[in-house]
Design a protein around this motif. Structure first.
Motif, mmCIF file in Angstrom:
data_model
loop_
_atom_site.group_PDB
_atom_site.id
_atom_site.type_symbol
_atom_site.label_atom_id
_atom_site.label_comp_id
_atom_site.label_asym_id
_atom_site.label_seq_id
_atom_site.Cartn_x
_atom_site.Cartn_y
_atom_site.Cartn_z
ATOM 1 N N GLN A 81 0.821 -1.214 0.000
ATOM 2 C CA GLN A 81 0.000 0.000 0.000
ATOM 3 C C GLN A 81 0.853 1.262 0.000
ATOM 4 O O GLN A 81 0.468 2.269 -0.586
ATOM 5 C CB GLN A 81 -0.934 0.015 1.218
ATOM 6 C CG GLN A 81 -2.060 -0.967 1.122
ATOM 7 C CD GLN A 81 -2.920 -0.983 2.367
ATOM 8 O OE1 GLN A 81 -2.421 -1.006 3.495
ATOM 9 N NE2 GLN A 81 -4.219 -0.993 2.179
ATOM 10 N N GLU A 82 1.995 1.204 0.646
ATOM 11 C CA GLU A 82 2.899 2.359 0.706
ATOM 12 C C GLU A 82 3.746 2.497 -0.554
ATOM 13 O O GLU A 82 4.517 3.445 -0.687
ATOM 14 C CB GLU A 82 3.812 2.243 1.925
ATOM 15 C CG GLU A 82 3.078 2.363 3.240
ATOM 16 C CD GLU A 82 3.967 2.070 4.429
ATOM 17 O OE1 GLU A 82 5.192 1.911 4.257
ATOM 18 O OE2 GLU A 82 3.421 1.996 5.550
ATOM 19 N N GLY A 83 3.618 1.544 -1.468
ATOM 20 C CA GLY A 83 4.382 1.601 -2.710
ATOM 21 C C GLY A 83 5.824 1.144 -2.550
ATOM 22 O O GLY A 83 6.648 1.386 -3.428
ATOM 23 N N LYS A 84 6.130 0.470 -1.466
ATOM 24 C CA LYS A 84 7.502 0.030 -1.208
ATOM 25 C C LYS A 84 7.741 -1.408 -1.641
ATOM 26 O O LYS A 84 8.861 -1.900 -1.538
ATOM 27 C CB LYS A 84 7.827 0.194 0.270
ATOM 28 C CG LYS A 84 7.799 1.643 0.700
ATOM 29 C CD LYS A 84 8.095 1.807 2.156
ATOM 30 C CE LYS A 84 8.047 3.309 2.488
ATOM 31 N NZ LYS A 84 8.230 3.556 3.888
ATOM 32 N N LEU A 85 6.698 -2.072 -2.123
ATOM 33 C CA LEU A 85 6.791 -3.465 -2.518
ATOM 34 C C LEU A 85 5.836 -3.696 -3.676
ATOM 35 O O LEU A 85 4.687 -3.264 -3.620
ATOM 36 C CB LEU A 85 6.399 -4.338 -1.320
ATOM 37 C CG LEU A 85 6.710 -5.805 -1.327
ATOM 38 C CD1 LEU A 85 8.221 -6.044 -1.430
ATOM 39 C CD2 LEU A 85 6.180 -6.459 -0.066
ATOM 40 N N SER A 86 6.310 -4.334 -4.724
ATOM 41 C CA SER A 86 5.433 -4.636 -5.852
ATOM 42 C C SER A 86 4.491 -5.779 -5.480
ATOM 43 O O SER A 86 4.758 -6.547 -4.550
ATOM 44 C CB SER A 86 6.262 -5.038 -7.073
ATOM 45 O OG SER A 86 6.846 -6.315 -6.871
ATOM 46 N N SER A 87 3.408 -5.906 -6.220
ATOM 47 C CA SER A 87 2.472 -6.992 -5.942
ATOM 48 C C SER A 87 3.111 -8.348 -6.208
ATOM 49 O O SER A 87 2.845 -9.321 -5.498
ATOM 50 C CB SER A 87 1.201 -6.826 -6.768
ATOM 51 O OG SER A 87 1.502 -6.816 -8.152
ATOM 52 N N GLY A 88 3.984 -8.424 -7.200
ATOM 53 C CA GLY A 88 4.671 -9.678 -7.491
ATOM 54 C C GLY A 88 5.608 -10.090 -6.370
ATOM 55 O O GLY A 88 5.646 -11.259 -5.975
ATOM 56 N N MET A 89 6.366 -9.149 -5.846
ATOM 57 C CA MET A 89 7.274 -9.451 -4.742
ATOM 58 C C MET A 89 6.483 -9.780 -3.475
ATOM 59 O O MET A 89 6.843 -10.702 -2.738
ATOM 60 C CB MET A 89 8.215 -8.273 -4.475
ATOM 61 C CG MET A 89 9.232 -8.561 -3.390
ATOM 62 S SD MET A 89 10.338 -9.937 -3.738
ATOM 63 C CE MET A 89 11.339 -9.230 -5.022
ATOM 64 N N LEU A 149 -6.229 -10.280 -1.791
ATOM 65 C CA LEU A 149 -6.053 -10.016 -0.359
ATOM 66 C C LEU A 149 -5.878 -8.526 -0.089
ATOM 67 O O LEU A 149 -6.481 -7.970 0.829
ATOM 68 C CB LEU A 149 -4.816 -10.738 0.169
ATOM 69 C CG LEU A 149 -4.904 -12.205 0.495
ATOM 70 C CD1 LEU A 149 -3.528 -12.742 0.881
ATOM 71 C CD2 LEU A 149 -5.891 -12.448 1.616
ATOM 72 N N ALA A 150 -5.032 -7.900 -0.894
ATOM 73 C CA ALA A 150 -4.761 -6.472 -0.704
ATOM 74 C C ALA A 150 -6.029 -5.645 -0.924
ATOM 75 O O ALA A 150 -6.314 -4.719 -0.158
ATOM 76 C CB ALA A 150 -3.654 -6.022 -1.652
ATOM 77 N N PHE A 151 -6.789 -5.985 -1.956
ATOM 78 C CA PHE A 151 -8.036 -5.274 -2.239
ATOM 79 C C PHE A 151 -9.016 -5.443 -1.076
ATOM 80 O O PHE A 151 -9.634 -4.480 -0.631
ATOM 81 C CB PHE A 151 -8.640 -5.783 -3.540
ATOM 82 C CG PHE A 151 -9.929 -5.113 -3.905
ATOM 83 C CD1 PHE A 151 -9.954 -3.807 -4.356
ATOM 84 C CD2 PHE A 151 -11.120 -5.799 -3.804
ATOM 85 C CE1 PHE A 151 -11.146 -3.182 -4.687
ATOM 86 C CE2 PHE A 151 -12.322 -5.191 -4.134
ATOM 87 C CZ PHE A 151 -12.328 -3.883 -4.578
ATOM 88 N N GLU A 152 -9.137 -6.669 -0.572
ATOM 89 C CA GLU A 152 -10.038 -6.923 0.557
ATOM 90 C C GLU A 152 -9.592 -6.174 1.811
ATOM 91 O O GLU A 152 -10.412 -5.844 2.660
ATOM 92 C CB GLU A 152 -10.126 -8.419 0.837
ATOM 93 C CG GLU A 152 -10.877 -9.174 -0.235
ATOM 94 C CD GLU A 152 -10.771 -10.687 -0.107
ATOM 95 O OE1 GLU A 152 -10.080 -11.168 0.817
ATOM 96 O OE2 GLU A 152 -11.377 -11.376 -0.945
ATOM 97 N N LEU A 204 -5.430 -0.382 -5.607
ATOM 98 C CA LEU A 204 -4.486 -1.101 -6.446
ATOM 99 C C LEU A 204 -3.787 -0.208 -7.453
ATOM 100 O O LEU A 204 -2.601 -0.330 -7.660
ATOM 101 C CB LEU A 204 -5.173 -2.273 -7.127
ATOM 102 C CG LEU A 204 -5.798 -3.272 -6.148
ATOM 103 C CD1 LEU A 204 -6.452 -4.408 -6.906
ATOM 104 C CD2 LEU A 204 -4.760 -3.800 -5.178
ATOM 105 N N LEU A 205 -4.491 0.676 -8.057
ATOM 106 C CA LEU A 205 -3.882 1.637 -8.984
ATOM 107 C C LEU A 205 -4.586 2.974 -8.833
ATOM 108 O O LEU A 205 -5.800 3.035 -8.774
ATOM 109 C CB LEU A 205 -4.016 1.175 -10.441
ATOM 110 C CG LEU A 205 -3.179 -0.019 -10.869
ATOM 111 C CD1 LEU A 205 -3.548 -0.427 -12.283
ATOM 112 C CD2 LEU A 205 -1.703 0.302 -10.801
#
Length: 66
Positions: free
Chosen positions: A20-28, A43-46, A51-52
C-alpha cells in the motif's frame, strides 16, 4: 491463535502495508507470502488497498515485471 498463525498474520499484514505504501510490488509481495500474484491482489483489495491510482508511477511499478 497459536504463535505460528499469529506470525503468518503479521507477515501478511506487513506485506500488504508495504504494498500500500508503494515500497513493494504486488509480485514481490506474492512471492514473500508464497501465493500467486492474483491471490495477493485479492487479499490487498479486501484489506482496503487501492491497487492503482492511475498515475504513471503506479503503471510502471505494476508492469515492471511483466
Amino acid at each position: 491463535m497459536n504463535a505460528e498463525s499469529f506470525a503468518d498474520y503479521l507477515k501478511k499484514q506487513a506485506t500488504i502495508n508495504l504494498f500500500q505504501e508503494g515500497k513493494l510490488s504486488s509480485g514481490m509481495a506474492a512471492a514473500w507470502l508464497g501465493i500467486r500474484r492474483l491471490a495477493f491482489l485479492r487479499l490487498a483489495f479486501e484489506a482496503g488497498a487501492i491497487l492503482l491510482e492511475d498515475t504513471a508511477d503506479d503503471l510502471m511499478r505494476e508492469t515492471a515485471l511483466l
